[in-house]
Design an enzyme around this catalytic site. Structure first.
Site, PDB file in Angstrom:
ATOM      1  N   GLU A  41      26.784  11.400  56.174  1.00 33.95           N
ATOM      2  CA  GLU A  41      26.414  10.053  55.441  1.00 33.95           C
ATOM      3  C   GLU A  41      27.393   9.842  54.263  1.00 33.95           C
ATOM      4  O   GLU A  41      27.584   8.780  53.904  1.00 33.95           O
ATOM      5  CB  GLU A  41      24.927  10.091  55.114  1.00 33.95           C
ATOM      6  CG  GLU A  41      23.847   9.960  56.228  1.00 33.95           C
ATOM      7  CD  GLU A  41      22.420   9.820  55.811  1.00 33.95           C
ATOM      8  OE1 GLU A  41      22.272   9.035  54.894  1.00 33.95           O
ATOM      9  OE2 GLU A  41      21.922  10.650  56.282  1.00 33.95           O
ATOM     10  N   ASP A  59      21.634  13.096  57.431  1.00 36.77           N
ATOM     11  CA  ASP A  59      20.453  14.049  56.700  1.00 36.77           C
ATOM     12  C   ASP A  59      19.515  14.234  57.703  1.00 36.77           C
ATOM     13  O   ASP A  59      19.149  13.572  58.520  1.00 36.77           O
ATOM     14  CB  ASP A  59      20.130  13.040  55.616  1.00 36.77           C
ATOM     15  CG  ASP A  59      21.008  13.022  54.338  1.00 36.77           C
ATOM     16  OD1 ASP A  59      22.040  13.874  54.504  1.00 36.77           O
ATOM     17  OD2 ASP A  59      20.933  12.449  53.300  1.00 36.77           O
ATOM     18  N   ASP A  65      16.157  14.174  58.143  1.00 39.09           N
ATOM     19  CA  ASP A  65      14.949  13.536  57.894  1.00 39.09           C
ATOM     20  C   ASP A  65      14.878  12.455  58.701  1.00 39.09           C
ATOM     21  O   ASP A  65      15.735  11.961  59.539  1.00 39.09           O
ATOM     22  CB  ASP A  65      14.714  13.244  56.531  1.00 39.09           C
ATOM     23  CG  ASP A  65      15.688  12.074  56.080  1.00 39.09           C
ATOM     24  OD1 ASP A  65      16.537  11.801  56.493  1.00 39.09           O
ATOM     25  OD2 ASP A  65      16.046  12.165  54.768  1.00 39.09           O
ATOM     26  N   GLU A  94      15.032   9.109  58.084  1.00 43.97           N
ATOM     27  CA  GLU A  94      16.039   8.029  57.922  1.00 43.97           C
ATOM     28  C   GLU A  94      17.677   8.627  58.557  1.00 43.97           C
ATOM     29  O   GLU A  94      18.290   7.955  59.190  1.00 43.97           O
ATOM     30  CB  GLU A  94      16.353   7.951  56.357  1.00 43.97           C
ATOM     31  CG  GLU A  94      16.562   6.389  56.010  1.00 43.97           C
ATOM     32  CD  GLU A  94      15.824   5.353  56.314  1.00 43.97           C
ATOM     33  OE1 GLU A  94      16.120   4.312  56.850  1.00 43.97           O
ATOM     34  OE2 GLU A  94      14.403   5.642  56.310  1.00 43.97           O
ATOM     35  N   TYR A 153      17.978  20.887  50.990  1.00 49.94           N
ATOM     36  CA  TYR A 153      17.775  19.723  51.050  1.00 49.94           C
ATOM     37  C   TYR A 153      16.814  19.034  50.220  1.00 49.94           C
ATOM     38  O   TYR A 153      15.573  19.992  50.312  1.00 49.94           O
ATOM     39  CB  TYR A 153      17.421  19.302  52.626  1.00 49.94           C
ATOM     40  CG  TYR A 153      17.375  17.810  52.841  1.00 49.94           C
ATOM     41  CD1 TYR A 153      18.633  17.197  52.451  1.00 49.94           C
ATOM     42  CD2 TYR A 153      16.360  17.159  53.300  1.00 49.94           C
ATOM     43  CE1 TYR A 153      18.797  15.682  52.615  1.00 49.94           C
ATOM     44  CE2 TYR A 153      16.358  15.743  53.519  1.00 49.94           C
ATOM     45  CZ  TYR A 153      17.349  14.949  53.436  1.00 49.94           C
ATOM     46  OH  TYR A 153      17.513  13.494  53.549  1.00 49.94           O
ATOM     47  N   ARG A 172      14.878  16.315  50.180  1.00 53.32           N
ATOM     48  CA  ARG A 172      13.650  15.650  50.443  1.00 53.32           C
ATOM     49  C   ARG A 172      12.914  16.263  51.308  1.00 53.32           C
ATOM     50  O   ARG A 172      13.196  16.311  52.557  1.00 53.32           O
ATOM     51  CB  ARG A 172      14.175  14.294  51.049  1.00 53.32           C
ATOM     52  CG  ARG A 172      14.764  13.238  50.193  1.00 53.32           C
ATOM     53  CD  ARG A 172      15.356  11.958  50.765  1.00 53.32           C
ATOM     54  NE  ARG A 172      16.025  11.068  50.051  1.00 53.32           N
ATOM     55  CZ  ARG A 172      17.281  11.254  49.752  1.00 53.32           C
ATOM     56  NH1 ARG A 172      18.151  11.924  50.602  1.00 53.32           N
ATOM     57  NH2 ARG A 172      17.746  10.276  49.017  1.00 53.32           N
ATOM     58  N   HIS A 221      11.996  21.432  56.922  1.00 50.12           N
ATOM     59  CA  HIS A 221      12.839  21.966  55.664  1.00 50.12           C
ATOM     60  C   HIS A 221      12.203  22.932  54.875  1.00 50.12           C
ATOM     61  O   HIS A 221      10.849  22.992  54.861  1.00 50.12           O
ATOM     62  CB  HIS A 221      13.347  20.903  54.889  1.00 50.12           C
ATOM     63  CG  HIS A 221      13.730  19.665  55.656  1.00 50.12           C
ATOM     64  ND1 HIS A 221      14.966  19.708  56.632  1.00 50.12           N
ATOM     65  CD2 HIS A 221      13.497  18.334  55.538  1.00 50.12           C
ATOM     66  CE1 HIS A 221      15.150  18.561  56.962  1.00 50.12           C
ATOM     67  NE2 HIS A 221      14.295  17.777  56.626  1.00 50.12           N
TER      68      HIS A 221
END
Length: 727
Positions: free
Chosen positions: A37, A110, A112, A114, A328, A330, A374
């Protein structure tokens, strides 16, 4: 004839050359493309993968719903209508060109919802097979973390993608259907949001509680006592008579008891000794990191997440090479890898000794709703202390890394043990109590203690006491108090409330708070969040017409349903259908009830006088923030930028010093005559002038805090501590 034949050959030759130029190059089977990203992450991963790999950044989403229309086909079962993001055209072109050259493509966005959705959109853009095992994720950007991710490719998780699609469609339906009603009633340009409306509602409700609060009087009595065996005094608080608790409501009650205590003997009637155990806080998850960074560092959530993202994506660390320093950021899981646990154990043993290790390893239980994909937020290499990494980090990165590192190490340490004492003191039948503690074993507190949202008066150590001991009374005081209203939300307490009520997800807290402030529904007053008049009016309109949308429980249920979609136990279109069945009815009723008659917002009047017509100018809010405008519009159309004056005078040209903000939102101070005068400082101008040259003194805070002269040719300065003593 020969000439014509030669021309034909030349044309044929040119055409074939042109065809050769436009023909697609066949991909190299040995070349692999990894799409991430961000450029920072791409740079770090490229160093680990080496030759044979090309790493490119998508710069976020490359496909999304169109801005110019709803982009959701309600008649066709809420099918989203995705388009390429126009501002991403250069990036899209570059990705396509690189993809044509490579025999294998890995989607490494990433880990997650998103990120999964971005990988899916890349899959669509590049016409890849969704079932192919081309999706890789990295929990940490280290050599081992990247290798582990690349060794375990999988196919795109459509449950994760569908959970993101459901959220995106829900938010689009609410925003694009509700916003026009706000434009009709209040003003154009306003927006509503599924989560942001609930956040504004919480802040407005708290403000209404504060406004409606009626203070109640109460009194306390405190005795300052000293044992005969020492000269150390302590304070005991009045609690009642015997075992009966008495609340003092007024001065008369207080005076009556003070009179009854005249000449009383103060004797220790009961002494309870005990041991209290204080356990360390678990390692950070996204929400607790944002809360603690707000409490301890004064960071807004946006600033916290920016620094955390940078620490995750990686940088050159002196002595260790390029690496990501944290896992990570989030996550809502408290899981810790055994390797990290072992590394923490080694550090604690070497630094503090084995007695600082818990008897059994610490395992923290995540919430039932937590996504366990995670680990908790922790340092990727616990052996790299903050001091070792400091020279490689910016100020914000260092402060946040230190916080994360200390919290993680402390979470694996032994508990703190306290020797506690509670003394009950009798005086003429009335009861006073005092409690205190001493540290028996400091445990994890040698390194870190969790911050608190509210200041609390810590119990101190009590002098050595014994039962039936008679104490000397030094002072007896009665004090009047009033109950206090609930405090306004800060970012820390708001995030805690959102998490406790299941509103939004950890990754949405920061952007949601940023949104409601940028749209002028909420403003900051120091650390506190206060609703604006616009926020209160908008909230009232939404509450009257969309009771479900703004309901905390309904919002929490929506989050639960989104989690079910992610787990594959609920179909995302069914979630949208159920939501829209309720929402469309409220929307239909609102269309009938909301009239076209505008609500007029009151303007804040200033002392600034309009030089054209003499009226006091007012503060207005436009697309680019607040500005000064003449209230005589349309007769007088005078406007000015809104400036904040300080007490300082420019040392270069004697103009006024203004408070300003950089592009990144950082406060600084500069001369009003800029650009003709270039005076600028990060330090705060004071009311004081220099005793040497009569120029404005500046205040620098922090460890090297001082008061010094703004005149660069003057050497006057004094420590900030001295400045505090003189106040």
């Amino acid at each position: 004839m020969a000439q014509a034949e030669n021309k034909t050959k030349a044309k044929t030759k040119t055409k074939s050359t042109s065809t050769a130029k436009t023909a697609k190059k066949s991909p190299s089977p040995n070349k692999k493309l990894v799409i991430v990203e961000s450029p920072a992450k791409a740079k770090t991963i490229k160093k680990y993968l080496g030759r044979g790999y090309e790493v490119i950044a998508s710069m976020g989403h490359i496909r999304d719903l169109p801005k110019s229309k709803l982009g959701v086909d309600i008649e066709n079962d809420f099918e989203p209508q995705y388009i390429n993001v126009r501002s991403q055209s250069k990036t899209i072109k570059a990705i396509k060109e690189e993809a044509q050259k490579c025999g294998k493509i890995y989607l490494a966005t990433d880990p997650d919802r998103e990120g999964e959705a971005i990988s899916w959109h890349l899959c669509k853009l590049l016409d890849l097979n969704e079932a192919e095992q081309n999706r890789v994720t990295f929990n940490e950007i280290t050599k081992n973390g990247v290798k582990s991710g690349m060794d375990s490719p999988r196919h795109i998780d459509m449950d994760l993608v569908d959970a993101q699609q459901a959220r995106r469609v829900l938010d689009r339906l609410v925003g694009y259907k509700m916003s026009p009603l706000l434009w009709r009633k209040i003003r154009s340009g306003l927006s509503a949001g599924r989560v942001q409306s609930v956040v504004v509602s919480l802040i407005v409700d708290r403000e209404n509680e504060i406004k409606a609060f009626v203070p109640e009087e109460y009194w306390t009595i405190e005795a300052l006592l000293t044992p005969h065996s020492t000269d150390k005094s302590f304070t005991a608080k009045f609690t009642g008579k015997g075992n009966k608790k008495i609340e003092l409501k007024n001065k008369a009650q207080c005076d009556e008891i003070l009179a009854a205590l005249e000449g009383a003997e103060y004797k220790v009637s009961d002494l309870k000794l005990g041991t209290r155990t204080k356990n360390p806080a678990p390692p950070f998850i996204t929400s607790t990191l944002q809360q603690e960074a707000s409490r301890r560092l004064g960071f807004q959530s946006r600033r916290t997440m920016k620094a955390a993202q940078e620490l995750y994506e990686g940088m050159e660390v002196a002595g260790y090479g390029t690496m990501g320093l944290i896992t990570y950021m989030r996550t809502d899981s408290l899981r810790i890898s055994e390797e990290a646990r072992a590394a923490a154990k080694n550090y604690i043993t070497e630094k503090y000794s084995e007695k600082y290790l818990p008897k059994t390893p610490r395992y923290y239980k995540s919430k039932a709703s937590a996504q366990d994909g995670h680990e908790a937020i922790r340092p990727t290499s616990p052996e790299i202390t903050p001091a070792m990494a400091k020279q490689s980090l910016t100020s914000d990165q260092y402060k946040l890394y230190k916080l994360i590192w200390e919290r993680f190490i402390a979470s694996q340490m032994a508990s703190c043990l306290l020797d506690t004492v509670q003394a009950t003191i009798d005086a003429n039948g009335y009861t006073f109590k005092a409690s205190g503690y001493s540290v028996k074993f400091d445990g994890y507190t040698v390194l870190y203690e969790e911050g608190k949202d509210e200041e609390t008066k810590d119990e101190g150590m009590l002098p050595k006491l014994s039962e039936n001991e008679v104490l000397s009374l030094n002072k007896l005081d009665g004090s009047q108090h009033f109950t206090q209203p609930p405090a306004r939300y800060t970012e820390a307490t708001l995030i805690k409330t959102l998490e406790e009520n299941g509103i939004g997800r950890p990754s949405t807290y920061s952007p949601t708070i940023t949104t409601v402030i940028s749209r002028n529904y909420v403003e900051r007053e120091g650390k506190q969040l206060k609703p604006t008049e616009l926020g209160e009016i908008t909230n009232k309109l939404i509450k009257e017409n969309f009771t479900k949308i703004i309901d905390v429980d309904f919002s929490a249920q929506m989050e639960n349903d989104l989690d079910k979609v992610e787990k594959g136990t609920e179909e995302w279109k069914q979630l949208i259908r159920s939501f829209y069945a309720v929402f469309s009815k409220e929307l239909e009723e609102a269309e009938k009830n909301i009239t076209k008659e505008k609500i007029i917002l009151s303007d804040e009047i200033t002392d600034e006088i309009c030089e054209f017509c003499g009226r006091n100018m007012v503060i207005k809010t436009g697309r680019f923030g607040k500005f000064l405008a003449c209230p005589g519009y349309p007769e007088c159309k005078n406007t000015k930028r809104l400036v904040t004056y300080t007490d300082g005078i420019c040392p270069k040209c004697s103009g006024k010093i203004l408070e300003k903000k950089s592009k990144k939102g950082k406060k600084y101070f500069g001369c009003e005559n800029n650009p003709s005068c270039d005076f600028m400082t990060w330090d705060t101008p004071t009311k004081e002038t220099c005793p040497k040259c009569n120029k404005t003194l500046l205040k620098k805070t922090g460890r090297a805090g001082k008061i010094y002269c703004s005149n660069e040719n003057c050497d006057y300065e004094r420590p900030l501590k001295q400045e505090k003593k003189t106040q």
